[in-house]
Enzyme design. Structure first.
Site, short mmCIF file in Angstrom:
data_model
loop_
_atom_site.label_atom_id
_atom_site.label_comp_id
_atom_site.label_asym_id
_atom_site.label_seq_id
_atom_site.Cartn_x
_atom_site.Cartn_y
_atom_site.Cartn_z
N HIS A 1 0.70 -1.16 0.26
CA HIS A 1 0.38 -0.01 0.35
C HIS A 1 0.97 1.19 0.53
O HIS A 1 2.14 1.95 0.88
CB HIS A 1 -1.20 0.25 1.43
CG HIS A 1 -2.36 1.22 1.61
ND1 HIS A 1 -1.61 2.64 2.17
CD2 HIS A 1 -3.03 1.68 0.87
CE1 HIS A 1 -3.33 3.08 2.50
NE2 HIS A 1 -3.84 2.74 0.98
N HIS B 1 -1.26 11.07 -1.74
CA HIS B 1 -2.15 10.75 -1.28
C HIS B 1 -3.00 11.38 -1.35
O HIS B 1 -4.08 11.88 -1.66
CB HIS B 1 -1.91 9.56 -0.04
CG HIS B 1 -2.93 8.91 0.13
ND1 HIS B 1 -3.88 10.03 1.28
CD2 HIS B 1 -4.45 8.10 -0.08
CE1 HIS B 1 -5.20 9.13 1.21
NE2 HIS B 1 -5.23 8.23 1.09
O1 G3P Z 1 -6.22 0.60 -2.22
C1 G3P Z 1 -6.27 0.82 -1.04
C2 G3P Z 1 -6.50 2.15 -0.23
O2 G3P Z 1 -5.49 3.04 -0.75
C3 G3P Z 1 -7.71 3.19 -0.11
O3 G3P Z 1 -7.41 3.91 0.85
O4 G3P Z 1 -6.74 6.10 1.61
O5 G3P Z 1 -5.46 4.40 1.11
O6 G3P Z 1 -6.32 5.64 -0.99
P1 G3P Z 1 -6.55 4.85 0.79
CA CA Z 2 -5.02 4.46 -2.56
#
Ligand code: G3P
Ligand code: CA
Length: 290
Positions: A40, A82
């Protein structure tokens, strides 16, 4: 034959079939009965999120899938970050003190390239940069990894879907080999996912969220994956999603996020998810192994 072996051979056969069928080039994310561990924002528990260092860390851990977040600068460059603001993960406040609220869309690529995106995480990463998407995909390619690309805040960036696909194409990521199993484009915006599907139907797509089961047929027209937060998951929901066929003629997949502990990883693996998105993908991989 053992259930897992049957599942693995079935998946292998389906994978071969997908590679051979011109109508359905996309492959599965998981490995047989075991869900894939997806890094992630890169391996973001160990290196600053969405940086090349986080991609390198995932590669070092042997993680094949990397997730990221794509946005656009004031002068039209796609960058990997992000938040819609540069504040949390860079030293923008220090470098540009009079530019609050420091939105990505208000800065040029050259200005963003000056920022330190690593010191907030730890001194070992001082000087890490906010990568452009081009730099990011080149690094993922260099490691022979796979990319789960999230288009973030698409409502702020008109046309970002076409632009992202153009960049991916220029970088060689829309050839048959990548489409067959190395690329998924996802978003929290259904309109964005639908647009990506309409512009390039061969690209595998994912919708981030937990639509009601009655709405799943709508999503199955343009999304290959339904990707919910782990807190909203149940075994019944995963089975319900799997029962639908996506735009490439395969069962819809489920990738869930963001799971960083072994117990939760084992629980959602037991639900039958295809992938687990994690800041600690090594922990997830160990938890679901065996
Ligand atoms: O890939 C799933 C996840 O990244 C979604 O949440 O806020 O971390 O982009 P976020
Ligand atoms: Ca994401």
């Amino acid at each position: 034959m053992h259930t897992r072996a049957v599942a693995a051979s079935t998946t292998a056969l389906l994978g071969v079939a997908a590679l051979l069928s011109p109508a359905s080039p996309v492959g599965a994310v998981g490995y047989g009965a075991r869900p894939s561990a997806i890094a992630h924002r890169g391996a973001s528990a160990y290196a600053p999120e969405n940086t090349l260092a986080a991609v390198d860390k995932a590669a070092e851990l042997g993680i094949r899938w990397v997730e990221n977040d794509v946005q656009r600068t004031r002068d039209g460059e796609l960058v990997v970050l992000h938040d819609d603001s540069l504040r949390r993960t860079t030293n923008v406040e220090e470098v540009f003190p009079d530019r609050a609220p420091w939105k990505v869309k208000d800065f040029t690529a050259a200005e963003i390239a000056r920022l330190d995106a690593g010191s907030w995480f730890g001194p070992a990463y001082a000087g890490a940069r906010v990568p452009t998407l081009k730099q990011f995909v080149k690094r993922v390619e260099r490691h022979h990894q796979k990319l789960l690309l999230e288009i973030k805040n698409p409502q702020l960036y008109p046309g970002i879907e076409r632009q992202t696909l153009k960049l991916l194409s220029n970088e060689g990521w829309l050839d048959r080999r990548h489409l067959a199993g190395r690329l998924v484009v996802q978003s929290f915006s259904a309109d964005c996912v639908r647009t990506v599907h309409e512009l390039k139907p061969g690209v595998k797509t994912g919708f981030l969220g937990t639509p009601s089961v009655t709405d799943l047929p709508v999503y199955a027209a343009f999304a290959d994956q339904i990707n919910p937060s782990h807190g909203s998951l149940s075994p019944g929901y995963v089975s319900a999603v799997h029962a639908f066929t996506g735009p490439h003629g395969r069962a819809l997949e489920v990738l869930t996020w963001t799971v960083d502990d072994a117990a939760t990883a084992q629980r959602v693996a037991g639900y039958g998810v295809d992938g687990i998105i994690s800041n600690k993908p090594d922990v997830v991989r160990e938890a679901v192994r065996g």
